[in-house]
Design an enzyme around this catalytic site. Structure first.
Site, PDB file in Angstrom:
ATOM      1  N   CYS A   1       0.832  -1.194   0.000  1.00  0.00           N
ATOM      2  CA  CYS A   1       0.000   0.000   0.000  1.00  0.00           C
ATOM      3  C   CYS A   1       0.873   1.252   0.000  1.00  0.00           C
ATOM      4  O   CYS A   1       1.877   1.314   0.695  1.00  0.00           O
ATOM      5  CB  CYS A   1      -0.949   0.093   1.182  1.00  0.00           C
ATOM      6  SG  CYS A   1      -2.124  -1.245   1.246  1.00  0.00           S
TER       7      CYS A   1
ATOM      8  N   ARG B   1       4.092  -0.275  -4.726  1.00  0.00           N
ATOM      9  CA  ARG B   1       3.848  -0.767  -3.369  1.00  0.00           C
ATOM     10  C   ARG B   1       2.566  -1.588  -3.276  1.00  0.00           C
ATOM     11  O   ARG B   1       2.307  -2.235  -2.261  1.00  0.00           O
ATOM     12  CB  ARG B   1       3.750   0.422  -2.397  1.00  0.00           C
ATOM     13  CG  ARG B   1       4.998   1.249  -2.334  1.00  0.00           C
ATOM     14  CD  ARG B   1       4.794   2.409  -1.401  1.00  0.00           C
ATOM     15  NE  ARG B   1       4.616   1.949  -0.039  1.00  0.00           N
ATOM     16  CZ  ARG B   1       5.594   1.754   0.825  1.00  0.00           C
ATOM     17  NH1 ARG B   1       6.829   1.976   0.476  1.00  0.00           N
ATOM     18  NH2 ARG B   1       5.345   1.331   2.045  1.00  0.00           N
TER      19      ARG B   1
ATOM     20  N   HIS C   1      19.498 -36.434  -3.745  1.00  0.00           N
ATOM     21  CA  HIS C   1      18.758 -36.874  -2.559  1.00  0.00           C
ATOM     22  C   HIS C   1      17.254 -36.743  -2.737  1.00  0.00           C
ATOM     23  O   HIS C   1      16.507 -36.818  -1.767  1.00  0.00           O
ATOM     24  CB  HIS C   1      19.225 -36.080  -1.331  1.00  0.00           C
ATOM     25  CG  HIS C   1      20.674 -36.285  -1.011  1.00  0.00           C
ATOM     26  ND1 HIS C   1      21.171 -37.471  -0.518  1.00  0.00           N
ATOM     27  CD2 HIS C   1      21.748 -35.477  -1.170  1.00  0.00           C
ATOM     28  CE1 HIS C   1      22.484 -37.375  -0.355  1.00  0.00           C
ATOM     29  NE2 HIS C   1      22.855 -36.157  -0.755  1.00  0.00           N
TER      30      HIS C   1
ATOM     31  N   LYS D   1      13.778 -14.808  -9.071  1.00  0.00           N
ATOM     32  CA  LYS D   1      13.667 -13.870 -10.208  1.00  0.00           C
ATOM     33  C   LYS D   1      12.732 -14.437 -11.264  1.00  0.00           C
ATOM     34  O   LYS D   1      11.852 -13.753 -11.768  1.00  0.00           O
ATOM     35  CB  LYS D   1      15.039 -13.605 -10.862  1.00  0.00           C
ATOM     36  CG  LYS D   1      16.046 -12.798 -10.091  1.00  0.00           C
ATOM     37  CD  LYS D   1      15.675 -11.364  -9.847  1.00  0.00           C
ATOM     38  CE  LYS D   1      14.797 -11.190  -8.670  1.00  0.00           C
ATOM     39  NZ  LYS D   1      15.181 -10.732  -7.454  1.00  0.00           N
TER      40      LYS D   1
ATOM     41  N   TRP E   1      -2.663  -2.841  -1.711  1.00  0.00           N
ATOM     42  CA  TRP E   1      -2.306  -4.254  -1.790  1.00  0.00           C
ATOM     43  C   TRP E   1      -3.148  -4.890  -0.688  1.00  0.00           C
ATOM     44  O   TRP E   1      -2.850  -4.743   0.491  1.00  0.00           O
ATOM     45  CB  TRP E   1      -0.813  -4.447  -1.524  1.00  0.00           C
ATOM     46  CG  TRP E   1      -0.326  -5.848  -1.730  1.00  0.00           C
ATOM     47  CD1 TRP E   1       0.127  -6.395  -2.897  1.00  0.00           C
ATOM     48  CD2 TRP E   1      -0.215  -6.886  -0.744  1.00  0.00           C
ATOM     49  NE1 TRP E   1       0.500  -7.704  -2.686  1.00  0.00           N
ATOM     50  CE2 TRP E   1       0.304  -8.033  -1.389  1.00  0.00           C
ATOM     51  CE3 TRP E   1      -0.515  -6.969   0.619  1.00  0.00           C
ATOM     52  CZ2 TRP E   1       0.539  -9.232  -0.725  1.00  0.00           C
ATOM     53  CZ3 TRP E   1      -0.283  -8.164   1.283  1.00  0.00           C
ATOM     54  CH2 TRP E   1       0.240  -9.277   0.604  1.00  0.00           C
TER      55      TRP E   1
ATOM     56  N   ASN F   1      -1.961   2.412   5.611  1.00  0.00           N
ATOM     57  CA  ASN F   1      -0.998   1.412   5.154  1.00  0.00           C
ATOM     58  C   ASN F   1      -0.640   0.572   6.369  1.00  0.00           C
ATOM     59  O   ASN F   1      -0.153   1.110   7.359  1.00  0.00           O
ATOM     60  CB  ASN F   1       0.257   2.100   4.597  1.00  0.00           C
ATOM     61  CG  ASN F   1       1.376   1.115   4.303  1.00  0.00           C
ATOM     62  OD1 ASN F   1       1.129  -0.063   4.069  1.00  0.00           O
ATOM     63  ND2 ASN F   1       2.598   1.605   4.307  1.00  0.00           N
ATOM     64  N   GLY F   2      -0.908  -0.736   6.301  1.00  0.00           N
ATOM     65  CA  GLY F   2      -0.558  -1.604   7.431  1.00  0.00           C
ATOM     66  C   GLY F   2      -1.665  -2.586   7.721  1.00  0.00           C
ATOM     67  O   GLY F   2      -2.537  -2.828   6.881  1.00  0.00           O
TER      68      GLY F   2
ATOM     69  N   LYS G   1       6.257  -4.129  -3.793  1.00  0.00           N
ATOM     70  CA  LYS G   1       7.689  -3.874  -3.660  1.00  0.00           C
ATOM     71  C   LYS G   1       8.144  -3.893  -2.204  1.00  0.00           C
ATOM     72  O   LYS G   1       9.186  -4.429  -1.869  1.00  0.00           O
ATOM     73  CB  LYS G   1       7.990  -2.511  -4.278  1.00  0.00           C
ATOM     74  CG  LYS G   1       9.444  -2.077  -4.202  1.00  0.00           C
ATOM     75  CD  LYS G   1      10.275  -2.838  -5.187  1.00  0.00           C
ATOM     76  CE  LYS G   1      11.734  -2.422  -5.166  1.00  0.00           C
ATOM     77  NZ  LYS G   1      12.555  -3.465  -5.824  1.00  0.00           N
TER      78      LYS G   1
ATOM     79  N   GLU H   1       8.940 -14.752  -9.971  1.00  0.00           N
ATOM     80  CA  GLU H   1       8.101 -13.578  -9.721  1.00  0.00           C
ATOM     81  C   GLU H   1       7.704 -12.819 -10.978  1.00  0.00           C
ATOM     82  O   GLU H   1       6.623 -12.243 -11.012  1.00  0.00           O
ATOM     83  CB  GLU H   1       8.668 -12.653  -8.643  1.00  0.00           C
ATOM     84  CG  GLU H   1       9.862 -11.842  -8.982  1.00  0.00           C
ATOM     85  CD  GLU H   1      10.377 -11.038  -7.779  1.00  0.00           C
ATOM     86  OE1 GLU H   1       9.587 -10.403  -7.082  1.00  0.00           O
ATOM     87  OE2 GLU H   1      11.603 -11.058  -7.560  1.00  0.00           O
TER      88      GLU H   1
ATOM     89  N   GLU I   1      18.204 -17.368  -5.429  1.00  0.00           N
ATOM     90  CA  GLU I   1      17.828 -16.030  -5.886  1.00  0.00           C
ATOM     91  C   GLU I   1      17.375 -16.064  -7.357  1.00  0.00           C
ATOM     92  O   GLU I   1      16.402 -15.406  -7.743  1.00  0.00           O
ATOM     93  CB  GLU I   1      19.014 -15.071  -5.689  1.00  0.00           C
ATOM     94  CG  GLU I   1      18.896 -13.706  -6.335  1.00  0.00           C
ATOM     95  CD  GLU I   1      17.636 -12.939  -5.965  1.00  0.00           C
ATOM     96  OE1 GLU I   1      16.932 -13.330  -5.032  1.00  0.00           O
ATOM     97  OE2 GLU I   1      17.338 -11.946  -6.668  1.00  0.00           O
TER      98      GLU I   1
HETATM   99  O1  M6R Z   1      13.029  -4.127   0.675  1.00  0.00           O
HETATM  100  P1  M6R Z   1      13.601  -5.445   1.053  1.00  0.00           P
HETATM  101  O2  M6R Z   1      14.924  -5.698   0.423  1.00  0.00           O
HETATM  102  O3  M6R Z   1      13.655  -5.664   2.536  1.00  0.00           O
HETATM  103  O4  M6R Z   1      12.594  -6.494   0.457  1.00  0.00           O
HETATM  104  C1  M6R Z   1      12.699  -7.861   0.732  1.00  0.00           C
HETATM  105  C2  M6R Z   1      11.863  -8.676  -0.219  1.00  0.00           C
HETATM  106  O5  M6R Z   1      10.515  -8.375  -0.085  1.00  0.00           O
HETATM  107  C3  M6R Z   1      12.299  -8.465  -1.677  1.00  0.00           C
HETATM  108  O6  M6R Z   1      13.643  -8.749  -1.852  1.00  0.00           O
HETATM  109  C4  M6R Z   1      11.479  -9.368  -2.625  1.00  0.00           C
HETATM  110  O7  M6R Z   1      11.812 -10.690  -2.406  1.00  0.00           O
HETATM  111  C5  M6R Z   1      11.707  -8.958  -4.083  1.00  0.00           C
HETATM  112  N1  M6R Z   1      10.458  -8.859  -4.755  1.00  0.00           N
HETATM  113  C6  M6R Z   1      12.525  -9.930  -4.838  1.00  0.00           C
HETATM  114  O8  M6R Z   1      12.752  -9.537  -6.144  1.00  0.00           O
END
Ligand code: M6R
Length: 588
Positions: free
Chosen positions: A2, A27, A489, A470, A72, A98-99, A583, A473, A466
């Protein structure tokens, strides 16, 4: 999670908050809404992306004062009724939040017993009704907001627009909120991006603070009602950095910016880095904590410290860290990694350590963010605004600083700087049109695959995890990362004819073993995409990356960021705003 915004000033407030919402849209983007004051309060809200809305679509008269929200959803489905702002019964004020109000059920129950009606499924409406209830006692909106806000549990920020005294009120506890002070204008927002166009003078509100914006602004301690004076800080970001420029998407723009962002990350005070390394060496129990991508950086960091500094560091995702609170004491040290500096799970991990008087060192991108301000020491990674939901340039800057800290902890700071500067130069050369085109072609080839697996060993195991995030998402293809040695395993049962498998083959002590793991997959029909400085007969497809020893995680993740981007494009998806995501994750 949000985005909230409020404006009072000489510009058309409706236009300012609409454009601000577009800056904050990353956001949250399931619905949006605007409340503007022009005699009465006019409210427009809808489901969908605010980026598609023009000023004309709103059909709102120009005004000097407005608040707005991009959502969101947490409580209640995505529909127009649940979208913010929410009106008070008499339409004298409207509110955005927001929250999450963690005790909303209890509060809602109490209010219902008193006869209040609820029109939405949101926890936000509870705040509105609570303020109305308190108003019956005080008849003073500021006091009613204070009393109501103090009853909320959870991390929250609110902005309220009031018709009668033409004042905006905003309060925070746990969720970010900042006040921009321009010439004859004030703008409140969840993060700096919408403020940059108007002013670089910012006051970062702290928890339990309330700001009122009438003819001027006043800040109060929410619990004591005492007025407080706060320092105005200057933002270092440039408004141009938050624009897409000639790029079609922020994601590819931010990937390409890695030509210089890694170098920028290294612009730090050497003495500070060395002192932090000393703190790390002296601590009794060091933990690296982050969420999502930042968590993977932390995991990679544990290998960097082990390989380079021969130092053991524990790793946990932010949400899991509180389980280890038994082992935290005053000599414990937490290394926190966060792009936004606002992630709720990461903040909770910090609180766990700070409750026991342990220390926190953070690596953050957003200046003035909560994590930065609550840390004992903080390093800004200097990546500039990262707008795409998918984290890219922040990741490599965080990795660079983790590796530099490991070198400093080994008393080899200069050597670390030489390696990382060379890595930054190599990334500059690697990121060219030919490289991107080849990855675009690879994306075309594998875009219809159901699964993609990724393997790595050592620090590149973290990068395998990681890489999987990528791809997941932005392309919505099932992707999964494994430690190379773990496949046999169990997961190797998943390999079928032509299943793509990305193998990170760094030129280090893990090389022979990861190549064997790749061969095990190839023998079962897997299609091996090798990310390596040198080609190998086991690879069906080779992505050439520079040989940069302990900095290999930096150069290895970049081609997969590009591949993920082109997979999204090939599948006709918006890489900047993946479904279900936001985000900045400011709820637990
Ligand atoms: O703002 P932050 O780095 O603390 O965010 C952490 C995660 O929410 C963030 O890295 C998320 O996994 C991304 N969408 C990955 O691309």
């Amino acid at each position: 999670m949000c985005g909230i915004i409020g404006y009072k000033g000489n510009k058309n407030a409706v236009e300012v908050v609409l454009n601000g919402l577009k800056d904050l849209e990353y956001r949250g983007y399931d619905s949006w809404g605007i409340a503007s004051l022009n005699g009465g309060i006019s409210l427009v809200k809808d489901v969908g992306k605010v980026s598609l809305i023009t000023l004309e679509d709103l059909k709102l008269d120009p005004s000097k004062m407005a608040i707005a929200h991009t959502r969101w959803s947490t409580h209640g489905s995505v529909n127009q009724t649940n979208a913010h702002p929410h009106f008070s019964g008499n339409e004298n004020f409207a509110l955005v939040q927001n929250g999450i109000v963690e005790n909303y059920q209890e509060l809602r129950g109490e209010l219902k017993e008193k006869g209040y009606q609820f029109n939405t499924e949101t926890d936000t409406e509870v705040i509105v009704r609570l303020i109305e209830d308190k108003l019956k006692i005080t008849n003073n909106l500021k006091e009613a907001i204070m009393t109501a806000f103090n009853k909320l549990k959870g991390r929250n920020a609110i902005v309220v627009i009031n018709k009668e005294n033409q004042t905006i009120y905003a309060a925070r506890n746990g969720s970010p909120l900042m006040l921009g002070i321009g010439e004859d204008e004030f703008i409140l927002a969840s993060d700096p991006s919408p403020l940059l166009k108007h002013t670089k003078n910012i006051i970062f509100l702290d928890d339990y603070e309330l700001v009122t914006i009438g003819d001027t602004y006043h800040i109060y301690n929410l619990q004591t009602n005492q007025e407080i004076q706060k320092e105005i800080q200057t933002l270092t970001w440039d408004p141009e950095q938050a624009k897409k420029g000639d790029y079609p998407h922020f994601m590819i723009k931010e990937i390409m910016e890695q030509k210089h962002t890694i170098k920028q990350a290294l612009v730090q005070d050497p003495e500070l880095i060395k002192n932090l390394a000393k703190e790390i060496n002296l601590a009794f129990g060091v933990y690296a904590v982050g969420c999502g991508t930042a968590g993977k950086v932390c995991l990679a960091g544990t290998y960097a410290f082990s390989d380079i500094a021969k130092k053991h560091i524990n790793f946990a995702f932010g949400s899991e860290f509180p389980n280890f609170h038994h082992f935290i004491q005053s000599r414990s040290l937490l290394i926190v990694v966060s792009q936004s500096g606002e992630t709720a799970d990461t903040l909770e991990a910090m609180e766990t350590v700070q409750e026991k008087n342990g220390k926190v060192v953070s690596l953050v991108n957003v200046m003035g963010s909560t994590i930065m301000r609550k840390s004992d020491y903080s390093l800004l990674i200097n990546a500039g605004p990262e707008i795409a939901v998918c984290s890219t340039k922040a990741t490599t800057s965080q990795l660079a600083l983790m590796i530099l800290l490991a070198y400093a902890a080994a008393d080899r700071y200069d050597e670390g700087m030489v390696l990382l500067k060379n890595t930054a130069d190599q990334v500059g050369l690697m990121l060219n049109e030919e490289f991107n085109n080849s990855l675009q072609q690879l994306a075309e080839k594998i875009k219809d695959q159901r699964d993609i697996y990724i393997i790595g060993r050592g620090a590149n195991y973290a990068i395998a995890l990681e890489a999987a995030i990528k791809i997941q998402e932005v392309s919505y293809i099932h992707a999964e990362g494994f430690a190379g040695g773990e496949l046999k395993h169990g997961p190797i049962a998943l390999i079928e004819e032509n299943t793509p498998c990305i193998a990170f083959v760094a030129n280090d002590e893990t090389k022979a073993d990861i190549l064997s793991n790749a061969m095990e997959i190839k023998s079962r029909g897997g299609y091996i995409i090798g990310v390596a400085p040198e080609n190998n007969e086991v690879f069906n497809y080779w992505i050439k990356v520079p040989d940069v020893s302990y900095a290999s995680p930096i150069v290895n993740i970049i081609p997969i960021q590009i591949l993920a981007y082109y997979l999204a494009i090939a599948r006709d998806l918006d890489p900047d705003k993946p479904r279900n995501l936001a985000k900045s994750v400011t709820v637990k």
